[in-house]
Enzyme design. Sequence first.
Site, PDB file in Angstrom:
ATOM      1  N   MET A  93      -7.670 116.634  53.367  1.00 47.90           N
ATOM      2  CA  MET A  93      -6.680 116.193  54.535  1.00 47.90           C
ATOM      3  C   MET A  93      -5.596 115.411  53.837  1.00 47.90           C
ATOM      4  SD  MET A  93      -9.360 114.311  57.202  1.00 47.90           S
ATOM      5  CE  MET A  93     -11.058 115.277  57.346  1.00 47.90           C
ATOM      6  N   MET A  99     -12.930 126.110  63.684  1.00 50.00           N
ATOM      7  CA  MET A  99     -13.171 124.949  64.191  1.00 50.00           C
ATOM      8  C   MET A  99     -13.660 124.693  65.448  1.00 50.00           C
ATOM      9  SD  MET A  99     -12.325 123.619  61.267  1.00 50.00           S
ATOM     10  CE  MET A  99     -12.575 121.700  61.929  1.00 50.00           C
ATOM     11  N   ASP A 146     -17.240 125.053  61.841  1.00 50.41           N
ATOM     12  CA  ASP A 146     -17.076 123.762  61.441  1.00 50.41           C
ATOM     13  C   ASP A 146     -17.064 122.899  62.600  1.00 50.41           C
ATOM     14  OD1 ASP A 146     -16.598 121.464  60.014  1.00 50.41           O
ATOM     15  OD2 ASP A 146     -14.736 122.316  59.026  1.00 50.41           O
ATOM     16  N   MET A 188      -7.042 121.002  55.148  1.00 48.65           N
ATOM     17  CA  MET A 188      -6.355 120.633  56.375  1.00 48.65           C
ATOM     18  C   MET A 188      -5.210 120.007  56.003  1.00 48.65           C
ATOM     19  SD  MET A 188      -9.731 119.328  58.227  1.00 48.65           S
ATOM     20  CE  MET A 188     -10.779 119.216  56.814  1.00 48.65           C
ATOM     21  N   HIS A 232     -11.925 123.561  52.345  1.00 50.81           N
ATOM     22  CA  HIS A 232     -11.149 123.413  53.481  1.00 50.81           C
ATOM     23  C   HIS A 232      -9.977 122.541  53.404  1.00 50.81           C
ATOM     24  CE1 HIS A 232     -11.636 122.415  57.922  1.00 50.81           C
ATOM     25  NE2 HIS A 232     -10.278 123.225  57.776  1.00 50.81           N
ATOM     26  N   ASP A 242     -13.554 118.937  52.283  1.00 50.60           N
ATOM     27  CA  ASP A 242     -12.456 118.875  53.404  1.00 50.60           C
ATOM     28  C   ASP A 242     -11.380 117.787  52.753  1.00 50.60           C
ATOM     29  OD1 ASP A 242     -13.512 119.953  55.990  1.00 50.60           O
ATOM     30  OD2 ASP A 242     -15.128 118.442  55.597  1.00 50.60           O
ATOM     31  N   SER A 296     -20.949 119.697  54.715  1.00 50.03           N
ATOM     32  CA  SER A 296     -19.671 119.016  54.456  1.00 50.03           C
ATOM     33  C   SER A 296     -19.702 117.741  53.791  1.00 50.03           C
ATOM     34  CB  SER A 296     -18.886 119.049  55.775  1.00 50.03           C
ATOM     35  OG  SER A 296     -17.667 118.208  55.520  1.00 50.03           O
ATOM     36  N   HIS A 342     -19.142 122.374  51.195  1.00 50.90           N
ATOM     37  CA  HIS A 342     -17.785 122.397  51.975  1.00 50.90           C
ATOM     38  C   HIS A 342     -17.067 121.174  51.620  1.00 50.90           C
ATOM     39  CE1 HIS A 342     -15.379 123.880  55.368  1.00 50.90           C
ATOM     40  NE2 HIS A 342     -15.128 122.699  55.751  1.00 50.90           N
TER      41      HIS A 342
HETATM   42  C1  DX5 Z   1     -13.722 118.029  60.253  1.00 48.48           C
HETATM   43  C2  DX5 Z   1     -14.104 118.810  58.981  1.00 48.48           C
HETATM   44  C3  DX5 Z   1     -15.515 119.088  59.153  1.00 48.48           C
HETATM   45  C4  DX5 Z   1     -16.474 117.738  59.179  1.00 48.48           C
HETATM   46  C5  DX5 Z   1     -17.632 118.334  60.102  1.00 48.48           C
HETATM   47  O1  DX5 Z   1     -12.388 118.030  60.299  1.00 48.48           O
HETATM   48  O2  DX5 Z   1     -13.362 119.981  58.872  1.00 48.48           O
HETATM   49  O3  DX5 Z   1     -15.924 119.886  58.005  1.00 48.48           O
HETATM   50  O4  DX5 Z   1     -16.757 117.071  58.028  1.00 48.48           O
HETATM   51  O5  DX5 Z   1     -18.325 117.084  60.423  1.00 48.48           O
HETATM   52  P1  DX5 Z   1     -19.616 117.027  61.417  1.00 48.48           P
HETATM   53  O6  DX5 Z   1     -20.552 118.236  60.828  1.00 48.48           O
HETATM   54  O7  DX5 Z   1     -20.004 115.726  61.490  1.00 48.48           O
HETATM   55  O8  DX5 Z   1     -19.020 117.482  62.941  1.00 48.48           O
HETATM   56 ZN    ZN Z   2     -14.050 121.225  57.275  1.00 53.16          ZN
END
Ligand code: DX5
Ligand code: ZN
Length: 214
Positions: free
Chosen positions: A35, A135, A173, A66, A64, A33, A6, A31
């Site tokens: 947001m 998640m 994740d 969010m 991903h 993310d 990620s 990956h």
């Molecule tokens: C959290 C993200 C993850 C995050 C995971 O909202 O969706 O992808 O980067 O981070 P780690 O592996 O550090 O828990």
């Molecule tokens: Zn993620």
Amino acid sequence: MKVSPSLLAANFADLASDIEMINSSEADYLHMDIMDGVFVPNISFGFPVLEAVARICKKPLDVHLMIVEPEKWIGRVRDTGARIMNVHQEACLHLDSTVRHIHEAGMLAGVTVNPATPVMLLKDIITEVDLVLVMSVNPGFGNQKFIMNSLKKVMELKKMIHESGSNAMIEVDGGVKEETGRLLAQAGADILVAGSYVFGANDPKGRITLLKNL
Ligand code: DX5
Ligand code: ZN
């Protein structure tokens, strides 16, 4: 095991070096993310960063989202060349139609569930999706503690996938490290996302290889 590091835990002041590391690693995906500060209480990065990374990353992108109303952005995600588009079950009022639109755009469709969302809610969509992203932390932040109940969810999901004849993969994740990764492998996960465990290490490629061999 497939591994999707990620980018959230990468060095944003020098993304090119981290992408180079990913390109020369055994990672299966990258990956990303995204947001919006509404669906989750944080803002990460948006399309300009996704597009810039897409231009130099040789691994398929596992995006991903969010965000609320992810269906509005299907075309924009497709234009980056992303392989997987993950939308949250909780953010989609018309999930079946969103999954169809993701497929029409030529991407694999992933449906993501928050820790409090029962996997049973996916029963009527499971044969339509390519991937379920479980998640194992509450989304929004990296480096959080793995929620143990996620193992039970992965097992339940595996059973549902098997009984329905679905081909969906299970991705997990949040809080993935060696020990949690091993438990997830036993529970039936197909893809592990790892942020801080990979990018926070002195030997990130070694950690990717370690997770791949679980
Ligand atoms: C959290 C993200 C993850 C995050 C995971 O909202 O969706 O992808 O980067 O981070 P780690 O592996 O550090 O828990
Ligand atoms: Zn993620």
